[in-house]
Enzyme design. Structure first.
Site, short mmCIF file in Angstrom:
data_model
loop_
_atom_site.label_atom_id
_atom_site.label_comp_id
_atom_site.label_asym_id
_atom_site.label_seq_id
_atom_site.Cartn_x
_atom_site.Cartn_y
_atom_site.Cartn_z
N SER A 130 0.83 -1.20 0.00
CA SER A 130 0.00 0.00 0.00
C SER A 130 0.86 1.25 0.00
O SER A 130 1.67 1.45 -0.89
CB SER A 130 -0.96 -0.03 1.18
N LYS A 183 -22.44 16.84 7.06
CA LYS A 183 -21.43 17.35 7.99
C LYS A 183 -21.10 16.29 9.04
O LYS A 183 -21.99 15.71 9.66
CB LYS A 183 -21.95 18.62 8.66
#
Length: 321
Positions: free
Chosen positions: A122, A174
């Site tokens: 990764s 949000k």
């Protein structure tokens, strides 16, 4: 007569004690000066031109001390080439990007080779791909090209505990996703869009650095991991071997084969308020004491806090060195 003889013996003893303490004081002074010099100038005190080795291990974050070290390698004339030893399962995507960019700036001025230890997966592979040549062991673990985001959802636990979380926010997305309420389809689409964008960036990066068609990288970028031998077949690495092979590549770039390999470490790796890490490592070497104190790494605690998108192989588990 006996009194005068006793006086002579006492004087001789006093002189021996004074000589001992003078020598001890001189030794302490020399050590203090050397430690201070190491503090001020770090590993640039290596004798003459050399090859620098920097280790990037454990979970990758946007490590300011490591980034400063890479900049120092770039600006130090005594460093003629760099071996980047990578042994990492990955980490935050932004952290890998920051280190990748720093290594590319370094490689623009000096030859940089990556040497894979146990693992470069990764973001660990992202960092390795910044080098112009990658060497891996035959049994190293390489790959896991991709991006992941994970978050807990604890609503059932809160219900059992009788806890209710209330919130007031400016818009539906949000602070989402939140562990305090189930994820909506709109929230999943937002996250999927972020993951897809970062994934495309990662694939393009590997395609550019490894000079592979994007279609070929996409076939490899399904999260799969490979041995060093398999990675060589797929052109994810350039050669099999270790530090010797990495140094041989630097020699092919025009560096002298007689150059010493000197390990550079961030100033803050170890150390205390009174003595910086470089000084303590040097004194430990003089005294023959252990120099490594990666206590948190041994406990696996470096994996606990990861903010943002993550490029990490097996984030829920550690790995054997």
């Amino acid at each position: 007569m006996s009194t005068r003889a006793d006086d002579l013996v006492d004087r001789r003893r006093l002189r021996r004690k004074l000589t001992f303490w003078r020598a001890a004081a001189l030794l302490v002074l020399v050590l203090a000066i050397a430690a201070t010099a190491r503090w001020l100038f770090g590993d640039t005190l290596a004798a003459g031109p050399h090859i620098a080795q920097v280790r990037i291990e454990g979970t990758i974050l946007e490590d300011r001390e490591l980034l400063d070290l890479i900049k120092d390698l770039q600006e130090t004339d005594a460093v003629e080439g760099v071996i980047v030893t990578v042994d990492s399962p990955g980490g935050t995507t932004a952290g890998g990007e920051a280190i990748f960019d720093a290594l590319r700036r370094l490689a623009a001025e000096k030859p940089v080779v990556a040497q894979v230890g146990t693992l470069a997966a990764s973001a660990g592979y992202m960092v390795a791909s910044a080098a112009d040549f990658i060497v891996a062991r035959q049994t190293s673990i390489v790959g896991s090209i991709g991006v992941i985001i994970q978050y807990p959802e604890v609503t059932e636990l809160l219900d059992k505990l009788g806890i209710k979380v209330e919130e007031v926010k400016s818009s539906p997305l949000k602070a989402e996703p939140s562990p305090f309420n189930p994820t909506t389809e709109e929230e999943r689409q937002m996250l999927a869009s972020m993951i897809s964008d970062s994934y495309d960036w990662f694939v393009d990066l590997v395609s550019e650095r490894r000079k592979l068609p994007r279609e070929d990288v996409l076939a490899l970028a399904d999260g799969s991991i490979f041995t060093g031998r398999q990675a060589l077949e797929r052109k994810l690495v350039d050669a099999l071997g270790g530090e010797r092979e990495a140094q041989a590549w630097l020699t092919e770039q025009g560096l002298s084969g007689d150059l010493e390999v000197v390990e550079w470490k961030p100033e803050g790796s170890g150390g205390s308020f009174l003595l910086p890490g470089a000084a303590i490592r040097w004194i430990a070497a003089v005294l023959g004491l252990p120099q490594e104190g990666a206590f948190l790494n041994r406990l696996g605690m470096e994996h606990i806090f990861l903010d943002g998108l993550v490029s990490l192989w097996q984030p829920e588990a550690g790995f054997q060195e």
